[in-house]
Design a protein around this motif. Sequence first.
Motif, mmCIF file in Angstrom:
data_model
loop_
_atom_site.group_PDB
_atom_site.id
_atom_site.type_symbol
_atom_site.label_atom_id
_atom_site.label_comp_id
_atom_site.label_asym_id
_atom_site.label_seq_id
_atom_site.Cartn_x
_atom_site.Cartn_y
_atom_site.Cartn_z
ATOM 1 N N ALA A 136 0.810 -1.174 0.068
ATOM 2 C CA ALA A 136 0.087 -0.007 -0.122
ATOM 3 C C ALA A 136 0.854 1.226 0.135
ATOM 4 C CB ALA A 136 -1.061 0.096 1.307
ATOM 5 N N ALA A 137 1.967 1.183 0.645
ATOM 6 C CA ALA A 137 2.916 2.318 0.710
ATOM 7 C C ALA A 137 3.502 2.605 -0.696
ATOM 8 C CB ALA A 137 4.153 2.316 1.582
ATOM 9 N N ASP A 138 3.559 1.536 -1.519
ATOM 10 C CA ASP A 138 4.179 1.613 -3.057
ATOM 11 C C ASP A 138 3.242 2.158 -3.975
ATOM 12 O OD1 ASP A 138 6.588 1.216 -1.813
ATOM 13 O OD2 ASP A 138 6.774 -0.930 -2.107
ATOM 14 N N VAL A 139 1.929 2.484 -3.887
ATOM 15 C CA VAL A 139 0.938 2.780 -4.674
ATOM 16 C C VAL A 139 0.521 4.159 -4.676
ATOM 17 C CG1 VAL A 139 -1.410 2.076 -5.682
ATOM 18 C CG2 VAL A 139 0.064 0.321 -4.911
ATOM 19 N N THR A 140 0.632 5.051 -5.818
ATOM 20 C CA THR A 140 0.088 6.431 -5.869
ATOM 21 C C THR A 140 -0.242 6.583 -7.202
ATOM 22 O OG1 THR A 140 0.519 8.397 -5.334
ATOM 23 C CG2 THR A 140 2.265 7.349 -6.305
ATOM 24 N N MET A 141 -1.230 7.493 -7.220
ATOM 25 C CA MET A 141 -1.638 8.163 -8.707
ATOM 26 C C MET A 141 -1.319 9.601 -8.769
ATOM 27 S SD MET A 141 -3.366 6.038 -10.673
ATOM 28 C CE MET A 141 -4.211 7.293 -11.528
ATOM 29 N N PHE A 142 -0.596 10.141 -7.877
ATOM 30 C CA PHE A 142 -0.208 11.363 -7.793
ATOM 31 C C PHE A 142 1.275 11.864 -8.087
ATOM 32 C CE2 PHE A 142 -4.017 11.241 -5.152
ATOM 33 C CZ PHE A 142 -4.623 12.243 -5.384
ATOM 34 N N THR A 143 1.448 12.936 -8.783
ATOM 35 C CA THR A 143 2.766 13.377 -9.065
ATOM 36 C C THR A 143 3.546 13.823 -7.736
ATOM 37 O OG1 THR A 143 1.826 15.506 -9.458
ATOM 38 C CG2 THR A 143 2.340 14.187 -11.275
ATOM 39 N N ASP A 144 4.911 13.881 -7.496
ATOM 40 C CA ASP A 144 5.343 14.414 -6.348
ATOM 41 C C ASP A 144 6.645 15.281 -6.757
ATOM 42 O OD1 ASP A 144 7.325 12.292 -6.688
ATOM 43 O OD2 ASP A 144 6.097 10.964 -5.566
ATOM 44 N N ALA A 145 7.408 15.489 -5.611
ATOM 45 C CA ALA A 145 8.600 16.382 -5.968
ATOM 46 C C ALA A 145 9.616 15.592 -6.858
ATOM 47 C CB ALA A 145 9.392 16.983 -4.581
ATOM 48 N N SER A 146 9.462 14.349 -7.144
ATOM 49 C CA SER A 146 10.651 13.708 -7.876
ATOM 50 C C SER A 146 9.996 14.025 -9.268
ATOM 51 C CB SER A 146 10.625 12.286 -7.387
ATOM 52 O OG SER A 146 9.351 11.712 -7.871
ATOM 53 N N SER A 147 8.986 14.358 -9.601
ATOM 54 C CA SER A 147 8.440 14.108 -11.049
ATOM 55 C C SER A 147 9.117 15.507 -11.780
ATOM 56 C CB SER A 147 6.946 14.381 -10.949
ATOM 57 O OG SER A 147 6.225 13.523 -10.175
ATOM 58 N N THR A 148 9.580 15.135 -12.872
ATOM 59 C CA THR A 148 10.191 16.238 -13.587
ATOM 60 C C THR A 148 9.208 16.161 -14.959
ATOM 61 O OG1 THR A 148 11.632 14.383 -15.054
ATOM 62 C CG2 THR A 148 12.684 15.647 -13.226
ATOM 63 N N MET A 149 8.465 17.340 -15.029
ATOM 64 C CA MET A 149 7.616 17.656 -16.205
ATOM 65 C C MET A 149 7.470 19.036 -16.388
ATOM 66 S SD MET A 149 4.055 16.465 -14.124
ATOM 67 C CE MET A 149 4.876 14.753 -14.120
ATOM 68 N N GLU A 150 6.860 19.434 -17.484
ATOM 69 C CA GLU A 150 6.569 20.828 -17.739
ATOM 70 C C GLU A 150 5.310 21.196 -16.878
ATOM 71 O OE1 GLU A 150 7.094 22.631 -21.691
ATOM 72 O OE2 GLU A 150 7.177 20.498 -22.313
ATOM 73 N N GLY A 151 4.252 20.720 -16.845
ATOM 74 C CA GLY A 151 3.267 20.904 -16.005
ATOM 75 C C GLY A 151 3.591 21.024 -14.474
ATOM 76 N N SER A 153 3.313 2.008 -29.111
ATOM 77 C CA SER A 153 4.876 1.600 -29.042
ATOM 78 C C SER A 153 5.669 2.451 -28.111
ATOM 79 C CB SER A 153 5.432 1.984 -30.418
ATOM 80 O OG SER A 153 4.799 3.301 -30.842
ATOM 81 N N SER A 154 5.020 3.155 -27.257
ATOM 82 C CA SER A 154 5.804 3.619 -25.959
ATOM 83 C C SER A 154 5.953 2.593 -25.112
ATOM 84 C CB SER A 154 4.644 4.908 -25.453
ATOM 85 O OG SER A 154 4.330 5.994 -26.092
ATOM 86 N N PRO A 155 7.134 3.181 -24.238
ATOM 87 C CA PRO A 155 7.657 2.271 -23.185
ATOM 88 C C PRO A 155 6.469 1.621 -22.451
ATOM 89 C CG PRO A 155 9.081 3.947 -23.137
ATOM 90 C CD PRO A 155 7.989 4.375 -24.210
ATOM 91 N N VAL A 156 6.361 0.457 -22.173
ATOM 92 C CA VAL A 156 5.430 -0.290 -21.276
ATOM 93 C C VAL A 156 5.476 0.252 -19.974
ATOM 94 C CG1 VAL A 156 4.291 -2.229 -20.453
ATOM 95 C CG2 VAL A 156 5.144 -2.202 -22.853
ATOM 96 N N VAL A 157 4.449 1.051 -19.203
ATOM 97 C CA VAL A 157 4.489 1.553 -18.017
ATOM 98 C C VAL A 157 3.199 1.148 -17.118
ATOM 99 C CG1 VAL A 157 6.278 3.327 -18.412
ATOM 100 C CG2 VAL A 157 3.672 3.644 -18.623
ATOM 101 N N GLY A 158 2.971 1.063 -15.937
ATOM 102 C CA GLY A 158 1.915 1.009 -15.199
ATOM 103 C C GLY A 158 1.258 2.295 -15.139
ATOM 104 N N ALA A 159 -0.243 2.036 -14.738
ATOM 105 C CA ALA A 159 -1.254 3.245 -14.780
ATOM 106 C C ALA A 159 -0.781 3.916 -13.613
ATOM 107 C CB ALA A 159 -2.661 2.902 -14.729
ATOM 108 N N PHE A 160 -0.523 3.294 -12.331
ATOM 109 C CA PHE A 160 0.035 3.957 -11.095
ATOM 110 C C PHE A 160 1.318 3.591 -10.873
ATOM 111 C CE2 PHE A 160 -3.166 0.340 -10.391
ATOM 112 C CZ PHE A 160 -2.377 -0.315 -9.801
ATOM 113 N N SER A 161 1.948 4.180 -9.697
ATOM 114 C CA SER A 161 3.517 3.948 -9.619
ATOM 115 C C SER A 161 3.820 4.195 -8.269
ATOM 116 C CB SER A 161 4.289 5.019 -10.435
ATOM 117 O OG SER A 161 5.621 4.922 -10.261
ATOM 118 N N ARG A 162 5.191 3.872 -7.818
ATOM 119 C CA ARG A 162 5.547 3.879 -6.759
ATOM 120 C C ARG A 162 5.736 5.474 -6.273
ATOM 121 N NH1 ARG A 162 8.718 -0.781 -4.583
ATOM 122 N NH2 ARG A 162 10.487 0.633 -3.744
#
Length: 662
Positions: free
Chosen positions: A92-107, A627-636
């Motif tokens: 449960a501690a390894d599942v999130t749907m939210f971006t956080d301080a580690s996220s590198t993105m324009e938005g 053809s994008s890299p295979v990734v999960g819908a949610f993440s650690r």
Amino acid sequence: MGEPPRPERPTAIVFARRPPPDSAPDARRHSIAIIGAGPRSVGVLERLAANAAEFRRPGEHITVHLIDPFPPGAGRIWRYEQSPLLKLNSMAADVTMFTDASSTMEGPVRPGPSLIEWAERVREGEIEIVIDDPALRSELKHLTGGSFATRRLQSLYLDWFYQEALRALPENYRVYSHTERALRVDDLDSGTQRVVLDSGVELDVDVVLYSLGHNGSTPEREHSALIDFAARHELFYLPPAFTTDADTRALAPHQRVIVRGLGLAAVDLTVLLTEGRGGRYERSAEGDLRYLPSGREPVLLLGSRRGVPYHSKISSKIVGDALTPTFFTPEIVARLEAEHESLDFVADVWPLIAKEMLWAYYRELFTGHPERTSISWQQFSAEFTELEPQAVLAADARLRALVERSVIDPIDRLLLPEFDRPLAGRTFGSEGELQAALRDYITADLTLRTVQQHSATLGLFMGLLTSLFTLSPFFDSPVWSAESRVRDLNGWWLGYFSYIASGPPGHRLEELLALSEAGVVEFLGGELSVETDDDRGQFVARSPNLDREVRASALVDARLPQSNVARSENDLLRSLIESGAGLEEVARDAGFSEATGRLSVRRGDTRVQSASGEHHDRRYAVGPYTSSPVVGAFSRPRTNAIAFRENDRVARAILAQLGELG
């Protein structure tokens, strides 16, 4: 297997804010259709909300249509209506749907609670949800960060995330949720996209995002032959399928069932055919787990190429020196890409990852548990560093000698060939010997992955995980050879990663041991082959680990269907390919050409490529079938999740495209 059950057809309408008045004379009205409403889709919806302010123009109103026969947020795979016995394979501690301080993105980053943090807020009354099921209320009450939540609880978290995404949208957005299937998308002369639903309703929109998640495909040649054989002889055969949707009611009590596969699908199948049929577990005073059959279970004969289950999830903690990438870093990857016209994963990259994995393993062993070693980390690391990556991967004589003289207990001596194929070359004199050997293997593996003194296995996992993060942005680079793209990146590598990192909770393997002791489960061995006997009307399984053949009246291929857009069971995907509006990716170079089964999309913004080679201005696609890299819908949490970065890029590209329409 048949088509999965469908929800009721009526279209639901959900407004994120009060809809803007239709009479506004200067309104710019734009619309988006997101086909699929599972966690990946609502992840993009959240990113639309996060980026809306930057792209907003005066007088603009945007309508979003979410189209999916299953509930928005959870979608098909994570829907609430499934067995309460099925669980996540992440803590449960390894599942999130939210971006956080580690996220590198324009938005903008918009943090939020992980699954366990959400559960804590629900318990504290900060988040209000209604849970009618007493079992779910109990689960929520006792959930910890190390718990493996049921999929039904995850469904509630995903539904809440969806509601949060709706609330985050500004007042000029409105959202319609259509509980229907999209059959096709047509290009109108104006550029407008017409989405045709299975009710006959037509939606005219400016932009379409295909976000269809995992979907099945028509049977491959081997599976079609097995279906025909089973039908002729009145046997049971289940081809690769989504476990939740598979119909196994025809399997009779005590019927012998050959199960090909020992991954997550096999674990879920085993749960449904044992506990799901009324069996139960009890623990003795000595702490041993026992299975008490209901008498309704079939006998499950389990085998696979490796012959052993996926490694369980790890519950130990890193206690030694901090783990930092050393032999496989972004800088090394960038250099490889720059220096090679054609890269082969096995020859050029895999040995570096292998060395990184073993480096992380032994660093944690030597610095976290020096009492288990006979020399210092400085001595070991100096000799290890001098070894060529290929020598590490192959576990040559130099590495073996180094490990044997410096690691005291053989259980701590990790060499990749034996780790990958623990039954290779082994033969057993009897069925009993094979069963005992498999139970010993699983018991030892559980010890390695759940006992703190063996936290080096977490080091191995972290070495593999950081290597995946390093590799993933490079996954769709054009520098890969065509054969390596098909054979390696979209082939065995993802399976190898899952074998180590995506196994079941530890208690599932403990249950497997109890099922073996109770005679409900029997292990068949590795390099499993299955043939058909027309004369006797039976399935026949063999393994080189034991000189015998096993016969049964039922066969299950316990794995997910392989994604193939040209053979997809999804009408929409097939129509995309058949019409030429979409293109199945083909990996091609001078010496090799083969279709990958994936929908070709542009690197970066995921615009759909047509058969003519052009990328559509108004069609985008995300998910495991692209053809994008295979990734999960949610993440650690705190891992700069690839899916979240792609969601952000796609949302921004869509909003920019709407701006160009005026």
